[in-house]
Design a protein around this motif. Structure first.
Motif, PDB file in Angstrom:
ATOM      1  N   TRP A  99       4.719  -0.422  -6.627  1.00  0.00           N
ATOM      2  CA  TRP A  99       3.307  -0.445  -6.238  1.00  0.00           C
ATOM      3  C   TRP A  99       3.164  -0.529  -4.713  1.00  0.00           C
ATOM      4  CZ3 TRP A  99       0.231   0.314 -10.344  1.00  0.00           C
ATOM      5  CH2 TRP A  99       0.641  -0.163 -11.597  1.00  0.00           C
ATOM      6  N   ASP A 100       2.063   0.000  -4.215  1.00  0.00           N
ATOM      7  CA  ASP A 100       1.676  -0.279  -2.830  1.00  0.00           C
ATOM      8  C   ASP A 100       1.075  -1.678  -2.789  1.00  0.00           C
ATOM      9  OD1 ASP A 100       2.453   2.165  -1.825  1.00  0.00           O
ATOM     10  OD2 ASP A 100       0.502   3.103  -2.180  1.00  0.00           O
ATOM     11  N   THR A 101       1.444  -2.450  -1.810  1.00  0.00           N
ATOM     12  CA  THR A 101       0.949  -3.812  -1.705  1.00  0.00           C
ATOM     13  C   THR A 101       0.038  -3.953  -0.496  1.00  0.00           C
ATOM     14  OG1 THR A 101       2.894  -4.502  -0.438  1.00  0.00           O
ATOM     15  CG2 THR A 101       2.994  -4.747  -2.833  1.00  0.00           C
ATOM     16  N   GLY A 102      -0.703  -5.029  -0.478  1.00  0.00           N
ATOM     17  CA  GLY A 102      -1.598  -5.273   0.645  1.00  0.00           C
ATOM     18  C   GLY A 102      -2.896  -5.885   0.190  1.00  0.00           C
ATOM     19  N   ASN A 103      -3.759  -6.116   1.147  1.00  0.00           N
ATOM     20  CA  ASN A 103      -5.041  -6.763   0.890  1.00  0.00           C
ATOM     21  C   ASN A 103      -6.160  -5.734   0.915  1.00  0.00           C
ATOM     22  OD1 ASN A 103      -7.482  -8.383   1.239  1.00  0.00           O
ATOM     23  ND2 ASN A 103      -6.071 -10.091   1.574  1.00  0.00           N
ATOM     24  N   VAL A 104      -7.060  -5.852  -0.039  1.00  0.00           N
ATOM     25  CA  VAL A 104      -8.176  -4.912  -0.118  1.00  0.00           C
ATOM     26  C   VAL A 104      -9.036  -4.935   1.145  1.00  0.00           C
ATOM     27  CG1 VAL A 104      -9.770  -6.529  -1.227  1.00  0.00           C
ATOM     28  CG2 VAL A 104     -10.030  -4.079  -1.641  1.00  0.00           C
TER      29      VAL A 104
END
Length: 247
Positions: A99-104
Motif C-alpha cells: 500500500w501507499d502510506t501517508g496522511n490524508v
C-alpha cells in the motif's frame, strides 16, 4: 447499496476463514480472522441503546465462519453492523499488500476559490483546510447550539456545491453513505477517511470516490488490547499503518 457491494466483495475473498476473536470496544470494534487478519470499524456507543447493543450470539462468535458475520454490515443494529464491517475490513484491508502510506492531510489540494465539504468533523483535517479556503461546510448528525457546524439535513442543499469532499467511513456503518455520495457528483475530489474505511476501489470507483484513506493492522495482538481497553484513533496508531489509495 454500497454496503451490499462491499459484502459481496468480502464474501468472494474470505475463502472459508473462521473468526478467531471479536472485540467490541468503546471506541472501535475489531474482528480477527484466521491468519491474524484484523479489521476495524467504529463503535457507535451512543446509539446502541440498552437492549439493541446486547448480542444474543455473544459468546458464540469465536470459531464461526466469517461468511456468517460479514453480512451483518448491513444490519440496522449498530453493533452488528460494526462487527460486520470489521470482518469485511479484515478480509479486504490486507497488510501484506504494497500500500501507499501517508496522511490524508497531504493527499489533496485546495485552492482559495474552492468550496470544501466535510461529512463528519475531523478536526486535524479542518486545521489544515481553514488557512486554504474560507468556503467550508462541516456536517454532523448532532449539532450543538451555537456551533458553526451544519446539521446533516442540510447536506442536499450545500454538498452539491463543494469541490472537495471528505466523508467519514462511519457512514458505511450507519448506511448513510449512498445518500451522501449522491450529492458529490460535482466534486473534483471525494475522500473516504478513517480506520473504518474498506480499501476497496472495485466498489468505490463507481461512485466518484477518488481517494480512500484507511488503515491496515500491522500488530494484531496489540490492536486487540487497545480496542478492548477503550482506545480510539490516536491510541491505535502503534498497531496500525495509515494507507492512502488513489482511485
Amino acid at each position: 447499496m454500497i454496503v451490499d457491494e462491499l459484502i459481496d466483495q468480502a464474501l468472494a475473498m474470505v475463502q472459508g476463514r473462521k473468526v478467531i476473536d471479536v472485540r467490541a470496544g468503546l471506541g472501535y470494534t475489531c474482528v480477527m480472522l484466521e491468519g491474524s487478519a484484523c479489521g476495524l470499524a467504529y463503535t457507535f456507543r451512543n446509539e446502541l441503546g440498552c437492549c439493541c447493543g446486547i448480542l444474543d450470539v455473544a459468546g458464540n462468535l469465536i470459531g464461526m465462519n466469517a461468511d456468517k458475520i460479514i453480512p451483518w454490515a448491513k444490519e440496522s443494529d449498530r453493533l452488528k453492523a460494526a462487527i460486520g464491517l470489521a470482518a469485511v475490513n479484515a478480509v479486504i484491508n490486507d497488510p501484506g499488500k504494497n500500500w501507499d502510506t501517508g496522511n490524508v492531510l497531504n493527499a489533496f489540494t485546495l485552492h482559495e476559490s474552492d468550496t470544501f465539504g466535510m461529512v463528519g468533523e475531523f478536526k486535524p483535517i479542518l486545521s489544515k483546510v481553514r488557512p486554504m479556503t474560507k468556503n467550508i461546510y462541516v456536517f454532523e448528525q448532532n449539532v450543538p447550539e451555537g456551533s458553526e457546524l451544519y446539521p446533516a439535513d442540510t447536506i442536499p442543499r450545500f454538498l452539491p456545491g463543494c469541490d472537495v469532499v471528505v466523508i467519514t467511513a462511519t457512514s458505511v456503518i450507519n448506511h448513510t453513505i449512498d445518500e451522501v455520495v449522491s450529492y458529490c457528483k460535482n466534486a473534483k475530489e471525494v475522500c473516504i477517511v478513517g480506520p473504518s474505511t474498506p480499501l476497496c476501489p472495485e466498489v468505490f470507483r463507481k461512485y466518484n470516490i477518488t481517494l480512500l484513506a484507511g488503515s491496515v493492522v500491522k500488530n494484531p495482538e496489540l490492536i486487540l488490547q487497545i480496542v478492548s481497553q477503550g482506545g480510539g484513533t490516536m491510541s491505535m496508531k502503534p498497531a496500525i499503518e495509515q494507507v492512502l489509495l488513489r482511485i
